[in-house]
Design a protein around this motif. Sequence first.
Motif, PDB file in Angstrom:
ATOM      1  N   LYS A  70       3.874   4.013  -1.590  1.00  0.00           N
ATOM      2  CA  LYS A  70       4.516   4.397  -2.752  1.00  0.00           C
ATOM      3  C   LYS A  70       6.074   4.666  -2.600  1.00  0.00           C
ATOM      4  O   LYS A  70       6.455   5.049  -1.287  1.00  0.00           O
ATOM      5  CB  LYS A  70       3.948   5.866  -3.220  1.00  0.00           C
ATOM      6  CG  LYS A  70       2.524   5.706  -3.846  1.00  0.00           C
ATOM      7  CD  LYS A  70       1.962   6.970  -3.946  1.00  0.00           C
ATOM      8  CE  LYS A  70       1.979   7.869  -2.818  1.00  0.00           C
ATOM      9  NZ  LYS A  70       1.106   9.065  -3.215  1.00  0.00           N
ATOM     10  N   THR A 113       8.510  10.521   5.448  1.00  0.00           N
ATOM     11  CA  THR A 113       8.867   9.815   4.392  1.00  0.00           C
ATOM     12  C   THR A 113       9.848   8.875   5.309  1.00  0.00           C
ATOM     13  O   THR A 113      10.717   9.148   5.943  1.00  0.00           O
ATOM     14  CB  THR A 113       9.390  10.261   3.394  1.00  0.00           C
ATOM     15  OG1 THR A 113       8.506  10.942   2.422  1.00  0.00           O
ATOM     16  CG2 THR A 113       9.996   9.381   2.350  1.00  0.00           C
ATOM     17  N   MET A 170       7.041  15.199  -5.515  1.00  0.00           N
ATOM     18  CA  MET A 170       7.039  13.470  -5.539  1.00  0.00           C
ATOM     19  C   MET A 170       7.757  13.260  -4.298  1.00  0.00           C
ATOM     20  O   MET A 170       7.301  12.321  -3.658  1.00  0.00           O
ATOM     21  CB  MET A 170       7.739  13.033  -6.755  1.00  0.00           C
ATOM     22  CG  MET A 170       7.381  13.159  -8.133  1.00  0.00           C
ATOM     23  SD  MET A 170       8.317  12.178  -9.315  1.00  0.00           S
ATOM     24  CE  MET A 170       9.531  12.984  -9.189  1.00  0.00           C
ATOM     25  N   GLU A 191       5.224  13.492  -1.271  1.00  0.00           N
ATOM     26  CA  GLU A 191       3.986  12.518  -1.489  1.00  0.00           C
ATOM     27  C   GLU A 191       4.345  11.069  -1.238  1.00  0.00           C
ATOM     28  O   GLU A 191       3.691  10.195  -0.972  1.00  0.00           O
ATOM     29  CB  GLU A 191       3.299  12.709  -2.759  1.00  0.00           C
ATOM     30  CG  GLU A 191       2.711  14.061  -3.074  1.00  0.00           C
ATOM     31  CD  GLU A 191       2.304  14.312  -4.444  1.00  0.00           C
ATOM     32  OE1 GLU A 191       2.438  13.502  -5.239  1.00  0.00           O
ATOM     33  OE2 GLU A 191       1.773  15.480  -4.621  1.00  0.00           O
ATOM     34  N   THR A 192       5.819  10.691  -1.204  1.00  0.00           N
ATOM     35  CA  THR A 192       6.191   9.433  -1.469  1.00  0.00           C
ATOM     36  C   THR A 192       6.214   8.893   0.252  1.00  0.00           C
ATOM     37  O   THR A 192       6.248   9.491   1.024  1.00  0.00           O
ATOM     38  CB  THR A 192       7.429   9.189  -1.910  1.00  0.00           C
ATOM     39  OG1 THR A 192       7.786   7.827  -2.397  1.00  0.00           O
ATOM     40  CG2 THR A 192       8.676   9.608  -1.197  1.00  0.00           C
ATOM     41  N   ASP A 193       6.059   7.413   0.149  1.00  0.00           N
ATOM     42  CA  ASP A 193       6.056   7.048   1.656  1.00  0.00           C
ATOM     43  C   ASP A 193       7.345   6.381   1.892  1.00  0.00           C
ATOM     44  O   ASP A 193       7.974   6.543   3.360  1.00  0.00           O
ATOM     45  CB  ASP A 193       5.033   5.735   1.726  1.00  0.00           C
ATOM     46  CG  ASP A 193       3.648   6.168   1.487  1.00  0.00           C
ATOM     47  OD1 ASP A 193       3.270   6.714   2.226  1.00  0.00           O
ATOM     48  OD2 ASP A 193       2.992   5.735   0.425  1.00  0.00           O
ATOM     49  N   TRP A 197       6.395  -2.848  -3.893  1.00  0.00           N
ATOM     50  CA  TRP A 197       5.689  -1.493  -3.653  1.00  0.00           C
ATOM     51  C   TRP A 197       4.401  -1.454  -4.240  1.00  0.00           C
ATOM     52  O   TRP A 197       4.068  -1.832  -5.378  1.00  0.00           O
ATOM     53  CB  TRP A 197       6.701  -0.526  -4.095  1.00  0.00           C
ATOM     54  CG  TRP A 197       7.789  -0.519  -3.127  1.00  0.00           C
ATOM     55  CD1 TRP A 197       9.055  -1.495  -3.558  1.00  0.00           C
ATOM     56  CD2 TRP A 197       8.139  -0.221  -1.847  1.00  0.00           C
ATOM     57  NE1 TRP A 197       9.957  -1.276  -2.616  1.00  0.00           N
ATOM     58  CE2 TRP A 197       9.348  -0.419  -1.456  1.00  0.00           C
ATOM     59  CE3 TRP A 197       7.199   0.355  -1.028  1.00  0.00           C
ATOM     60  CZ2 TRP A 197      10.214  -0.364  -0.188  1.00  0.00           C
ATOM     61  CZ3 TRP A 197       7.964   0.710   0.334  1.00  0.00           C
ATOM     62  CH2 TRP A 197       8.964   0.267   0.606  1.00  0.00           C
ATOM     63  N   LYS A 198       3.383  -0.432  -3.815  1.00  0.00           N
ATOM     64  CA  LYS A 198       2.207  -0.063  -4.748  1.00  0.00           C
ATOM     65  C   LYS A 198       2.905   0.547  -5.700  1.00  0.00           C
ATOM     66  O   LYS A 198       2.080   0.597  -6.803  1.00  0.00           O
ATOM     67  CB  LYS A 198       1.312   0.870  -3.617  1.00  0.00           C
ATOM     68  CG  LYS A 198       0.162   1.389  -4.536  1.00  0.00           C
ATOM     69  CD  LYS A 198      -0.690   2.230  -3.700  1.00  0.00           C
ATOM     70  CE  LYS A 198      -1.926   2.764  -4.333  1.00  0.00           C
ATOM     71  NZ  LYS A 198      -2.765   3.511  -3.245  1.00  0.00           N
ATOM     72  N   SER A 199       3.519   1.491  -6.004  1.00  0.00           N
ATOM     73  CA  SER A 199       3.995   1.904  -7.165  1.00  0.00           C
ATOM     74  C   SER A 199       5.714   2.426  -6.839  1.00  0.00           C
ATOM     75  O   SER A 199       6.009   2.506  -5.544  1.00  0.00           O
ATOM     76  CB  SER A 199       3.354   3.398  -7.488  1.00  0.00           C
ATOM     77  OG  SER A 199       3.859   4.574  -6.337  1.00  0.00           O
ATOM     78  N   LEU A 200       6.314   2.804  -7.916  1.00  0.00           N
ATOM     79  CA  LEU A 200       8.002   2.768  -7.814  1.00  0.00           C
ATOM     80  C   LEU A 200       8.123   3.713  -8.971  1.00  0.00           C
ATOM     81  O   LEU A 200       8.001   3.507  -9.976  1.00  0.00           O
ATOM     82  CB  LEU A 200       8.635   1.408  -7.875  1.00  0.00           C
ATOM     83  CG  LEU A 200      10.141   1.454  -7.892  1.00  0.00           C
ATOM     84  CD1 LEU A 200      10.568   1.866  -6.682  1.00  0.00           C
ATOM     85  CD2 LEU A 200      10.901   0.332  -8.409  1.00  0.00           C
ATOM     86  N   GLY A 201       8.818   4.873  -8.505  1.00  0.00           N
ATOM     87  CA  GLY A 201       9.569   5.839  -9.279  1.00  0.00           C
ATOM     88  C   GLY A 201      11.139   5.792  -9.274  1.00  0.00           C
ATOM     89  O   GLY A 201      11.562   5.500  -8.178  1.00  0.00           O
ATOM     90  N   GLU A 211       0.884  -1.311  -0.080  1.00  0.00           N
ATOM     91  CA  GLU A 211      -0.074  -0.044  -0.204  1.00  0.00           C
ATOM     92  C   GLU A 211       0.801   1.353  -0.093  1.00  0.00           C
ATOM     93  O   GLU A 211       0.055   2.207   0.084  1.00  0.00           O
ATOM     94  CB  GLU A 211      -0.920  -0.038   1.235  1.00  0.00           C
ATOM     95  CG  GLU A 211      -1.830  -1.191   1.395  1.00  0.00           C
ATOM     96  CD  GLU A 211      -2.957  -1.238   2.605  1.00  0.00           C
ATOM     97  OE1 GLU A 211      -2.827  -0.028   3.159  1.00  0.00           O
ATOM     98  OE2 GLU A 211      -3.460  -2.088   2.462  1.00  0.00           O
TER      99      GLU A 211
END
Length: 240
Positions: free
Chosen positions: A31, A125, A88, A91-93, A66-70, A29
Amino acid sequence: MKLLLTSGGISNPSIRSALEGLLGKPIEEAKALFIPTAIYGIRGGPQLCREVVRGTLGDPFCEAGWKSLGLLELTALPSIARDLWVPMLVETDALLVGGGDCQYLTYWMQASGLAALLPQVLEKTVYVGLSAGSMIMTRYGTTYGHHTLPADTPKCLGWLDFALHPHLDCPGMADNALACVETLAEKLPMVSYALDDASAIQVVDGDVSVISEGTWRRFDPGGERSRPFSARGAGAAGGE
Protein backbone atom coordinates in the motif's frame (compact mmCIF):
# COMPACT_ATOMS: atom_id res chain seq x y z
CA MET A 1 15.08 3.80 8.29
CA LYS A 2 14.74 2.87 4.63
CA LEU A 3 14.78 5.45 1.85
CA LEU A 4 14.84 5.17 -1.93
CA LEU A 5 15.70 8.56 -3.43
CA THR A 6 14.98 8.53 -7.14
CA SER A 7 15.61 11.09 -9.83
CA GLY A 8 12.81 10.07 -12.16
CA GLY A 9 10.79 7.38 -10.41
CA ILE A 10 10.70 3.58 -10.57
CA SER A 11 12.27 3.79 -14.00
CA ASN A 12 13.90 0.38 -14.51
CA PRO A 13 14.08 -3.18 -13.14
CA SER A 14 17.06 -2.44 -10.89
CA ILE A 15 15.28 0.38 -9.06
CA ARG A 16 12.09 -1.66 -8.87
CA SER A 17 14.00 -4.61 -7.42
CA ALA A 18 15.66 -2.34 -4.85
CA LEU A 19 12.27 -0.98 -3.81
CA GLU A 20 10.79 -4.44 -3.40
CA GLY A 21 13.82 -5.41 -1.34
CA LEU A 22 13.16 -2.47 0.99
CA LEU A 23 9.44 -3.29 1.18
CA GLY A 24 10.09 -6.96 1.80
CA LYS A 25 7.36 -7.89 -0.69
CA PRO A 26 6.24 -7.24 -4.27
CA ILE A 27 4.93 -3.79 -5.11
CA GLU A 28 1.63 -5.41 -6.05
CA GLU A 29 1.18 -6.41 -2.40
CA ALA A 30 2.12 -3.02 -0.94
CA LYS A 31 0.00 0.00 0.00
CA ALA A 32 1.26 3.49 -0.86
CA LEU A 33 0.44 7.11 -0.06
CA PHE A 34 1.41 9.81 -2.55
CA ILE A 35 2.32 13.33 -1.39
CA PRO A 36 1.89 15.74 -4.34
CA THR A 37 2.46 18.98 -2.41
CA ALA A 38 5.81 20.03 -3.94
CA ILE A 39 4.37 20.17 -7.44
CA TYR A 40 2.04 23.05 -6.54
CA GLY A 41 5.12 25.26 -6.15
CA ILE A 42 5.83 25.18 -9.89
CA ARG A 43 3.92 26.48 -12.90
CA GLY A 44 1.15 24.19 -14.10
CA GLY A 45 1.28 22.21 -10.87
CA PRO A 46 -2.33 20.93 -10.81
CA GLN A 47 -2.12 19.53 -14.34
CA LEU A 48 1.32 18.03 -13.66
CA CYS A 49 -0.02 16.39 -10.50
CA ARG A 50 -2.75 14.70 -12.52
CA GLU A 51 -0.20 13.42 -15.02
CA VAL A 52 2.07 12.02 -12.29
CA VAL A 53 -0.83 10.20 -10.65
CA ARG A 54 -1.99 8.77 -13.98
CA GLY A 55 1.54 7.77 -14.97
CA THR A 56 1.56 9.87 -18.15
CA LEU A 57 4.43 12.09 -16.98
CA GLY A 58 7.90 10.64 -16.46
CA ASP A 59 8.65 7.16 -15.26
CA PRO A 60 6.32 4.95 -13.21
CA PHE A 61 5.80 6.21 -9.67
CA CYS A 62 2.16 6.27 -8.61
CA GLU A 63 1.40 3.82 -11.42
CA ALA A 64 4.07 1.29 -10.44
CA GLY A 65 1.39 -1.32 -9.70
CA TRP A 66 0.64 -0.69 -6.02
CA LYS A 67 -2.01 -2.75 -4.25
CA SER A 68 -3.63 0.54 -3.22
CA LEU A 69 -2.76 4.20 -3.60
CA GLY A 70 -3.96 7.19 -1.59
CA LEU A 71 -3.17 10.91 -1.83
CA LEU A 72 -2.00 12.84 1.22
CA GLU A 73 -2.03 16.62 0.67
CA LEU A 74 0.16 18.30 3.29
CA THR A 75 -1.45 21.73 3.01
CA ALA A 76 -4.74 20.25 4.24
CA LEU A 77 -3.38 18.46 7.28
CA PRO A 78 -3.18 21.40 9.75
CA SER A 79 -6.94 21.93 9.41
CA ILE A 80 -8.13 18.36 9.95
CA ALA A 81 -8.04 16.07 12.97
CA ARG A 82 -4.86 14.03 13.27
CA ASP A 83 -6.79 10.84 13.83
CA LEU A 84 -7.98 11.09 10.23
CA TRP A 85 -4.53 10.91 8.68
CA VAL A 86 -1.93 9.70 11.18
CA PRO A 87 -3.28 6.11 11.18
CA MET A 88 -2.95 6.05 7.37
CA LEU A 89 0.74 6.86 7.70
CA VAL A 90 1.31 4.15 10.27
CA GLU A 91 -0.45 1.55 8.11
CA THR A 92 1.08 2.35 4.72
CA ASP A 93 4.02 0.43 3.26
CA ALA A 94 5.47 3.22 1.12
CA LEU A 95 5.35 7.00 1.33
CA LEU A 96 5.74 8.42 -2.19
CA VAL A 97 6.95 12.02 -2.08
CA GLY A 98 6.69 13.77 -5.43
CA GLY A 99 8.81 16.40 -7.12
CA GLY A 100 8.45 20.14 -7.57
CA ASP A 101 9.72 22.92 -5.32
CA CYS A 102 11.97 21.80 -2.44
CA GLN A 103 11.40 24.90 -0.33
CA TYR A 104 7.62 24.69 -0.65
CA LEU A 105 7.68 20.99 0.22
CA THR A 106 10.00 21.47 3.19
CA TYR A 107 7.78 24.20 4.60
CA TRP A 108 4.66 22.06 4.44
CA MET A 109 6.46 18.97 5.72
CA GLN A 110 7.18 20.98 8.86
CA ALA A 111 3.96 23.01 9.08
CA SER A 112 1.78 19.91 8.65
CA GLY A 113 3.53 18.05 11.45
CA LEU A 114 4.65 15.26 9.14
CA ALA A 115 8.36 16.03 9.50
CA ALA A 116 8.13 15.50 13.26
CA LEU A 117 6.33 12.18 12.72
CA LEU A 118 8.71 10.81 10.08
CA PRO A 119 11.18 9.18 12.51
CA GLN A 120 8.33 7.11 13.93
CA VAL A 121 6.66 6.45 10.57
CA LEU A 122 9.86 5.38 8.85
CA GLU A 123 10.52 2.65 11.39
CA LYS A 124 8.39 0.47 9.09
CA THR A 125 7.37 2.59 6.10
CA VAL A 126 9.70 3.01 3.11
CA TYR A 127 10.27 6.60 1.98
CA VAL A 128 10.33 6.86 -1.83
CA GLY A 129 11.32 10.25 -3.19
CA LEU A 130 11.04 11.67 -6.69
CA SER A 131 13.30 14.61 -7.61
CA ALA A 132 12.50 17.32 -5.02
CA GLY A 133 10.93 14.64 -2.84
CA SER A 134 14.36 13.02 -2.74
CA MET A 135 16.38 16.22 -2.40
CA ILE A 136 14.66 17.49 0.73
CA MET A 137 15.97 14.58 2.77
CA THR A 138 19.55 15.74 2.06
CA ARG A 139 21.44 18.92 2.96
CA TYR A 140 20.70 20.63 -0.35
CA GLY A 141 17.44 21.87 -1.82
CA THR A 142 16.26 24.38 -4.42
CA THR A 143 13.29 26.64 -5.10
CA TYR A 144 11.53 28.13 -8.11
CA GLY A 145 10.28 30.97 -5.93
CA HIS A 146 6.66 30.77 -7.11
CA HIS A 147 5.29 31.02 -3.58
CA THR A 148 4.78 33.51 -0.77
CA LEU A 149 6.94 31.82 1.86
CA PRO A 150 9.52 33.84 3.81
CA ALA A 151 12.86 33.98 2.00
CA ASP A 152 14.63 32.29 4.92
CA THR A 153 12.40 29.20 4.79
CA PRO A 154 14.65 26.10 4.70
CA LYS A 155 14.96 24.32 1.37
CA CYS A 156 15.58 20.87 2.86
CA LEU A 157 15.17 18.80 6.01
CA GLY A 158 18.87 17.88 6.06
CA TRP A 159 18.51 14.34 7.37
CA LEU A 160 21.27 12.97 5.14
CA ASP A 161 24.79 14.37 5.01
CA PHE A 162 25.10 14.73 1.25
CA ALA A 163 23.58 16.65 -1.66
CA LEU A 164 21.55 15.10 -4.45
CA HIS A 165 21.28 16.57 -7.94
CA PRO A 166 18.61 14.80 -10.04
CA HIS A 167 17.92 14.72 -13.79
CA LEU A 168 21.59 14.71 -14.80
CA ASP A 169 21.93 15.70 -18.48
CA CYS A 170 18.16 15.54 -18.92
CA PRO A 171 17.07 17.04 -22.28
CA GLY A 172 15.51 20.46 -21.87
CA MET A 173 17.07 21.05 -18.43
CA ALA A 174 20.15 23.13 -19.14
CA ASP A 175 20.97 23.69 -15.47
CA ASN A 176 21.29 19.93 -15.00
CA ALA A 177 24.02 19.50 -17.61
CA LEU A 178 27.12 17.82 -16.20
CA ALA A 179 29.24 20.96 -16.47
CA CYS A 180 26.69 22.98 -14.48
CA VAL A 181 26.37 20.32 -11.79
CA GLU A 182 30.17 20.12 -11.49
CA THR A 183 30.38 23.88 -10.94
CA LEU A 184 27.65 23.77 -8.30
CA ALA A 185 29.12 20.75 -6.50
CA GLU A 186 32.48 22.50 -6.17
CA LYS A 187 30.81 25.16 -4.02
CA LEU A 188 29.11 22.77 -1.60
CA PRO A 189 30.74 21.58 1.64
CA MET A 190 29.35 18.06 1.43
CA VAL A 191 29.53 15.07 -0.90
CA SER A 192 27.26 15.45 -3.95
CA TYR A 193 25.60 12.75 -6.03
CA ALA A 194 24.42 13.58 -9.53
CA LEU A 195 21.88 11.09 -10.88
CA ASP A 196 20.22 10.66 -14.24
CA ASP A 197 16.63 9.43 -14.38
CA ALA A 198 17.78 5.80 -14.55
CA SER A 199 19.53 6.10 -11.17
CA ALA A 200 18.57 6.29 -7.50
CA ILE A 201 20.16 6.36 -4.05
CA GLN A 202 19.22 3.74 -1.48
CA VAL A 203 19.74 4.50 2.21
CA VAL A 204 19.26 1.79 4.83
CA ASP A 205 20.03 2.81 8.40
CA GLY A 206 22.70 5.22 7.18
CA ASP A 207 24.26 2.87 4.63
CA VAL A 208 24.27 4.65 1.25
CA SER A 209 24.38 2.88 -2.13
CA VAL A 210 23.59 3.86 -5.70
CA ILE A 211 21.19 1.82 -7.83
CA SER A 212 21.64 2.57 -11.53
CA GLU A 213 21.03 1.43 -15.07
CA GLY A 214 22.26 4.77 -16.35
CA THR A 215 24.84 7.39 -15.44
CA TRP A 216 25.68 8.92 -12.10
CA ARG A 217 28.58 10.78 -10.56
CA ARG A 218 29.92 11.55 -7.11
CA PHE A 219 31.70 14.78 -6.18
CA ASP A 220 33.68 15.02 -2.96
CA PRO A 221 34.00 18.27 -0.96
CA GLY A 222 36.83 20.58 -1.95
CA GLY A 223 36.35 20.25 -5.68
CA GLU A 224 37.60 16.67 -6.03
CA ARG A 225 35.79 15.03 -8.92
CA SER A 226 35.14 11.40 -9.69
CA ARG A 227 35.03 10.17 -13.25
CA PRO A 228 31.64 9.78 -14.95
CA PHE A 229 30.14 6.43 -14.06
CA SER A 230 27.71 4.34 -16.04
CA ALA A 231 26.55 0.90 -14.97
CA ARG A 232 23.82 -1.68 -15.27
CA GLY A 233 22.24 -2.33 -11.89
CA ALA A 234 25.19 -0.86 -9.98
CA GLY A 235 25.14 -0.92 -6.19
CA ALA A 236 28.39 0.86 -5.36
CA ALA A 237 28.46 3.87 -3.08
CA GLY A 238 31.21 5.92 -4.69
CA GLY A 239 31.07 5.50 -8.45
CA GLU A 240 34.63 4.29 -8.67
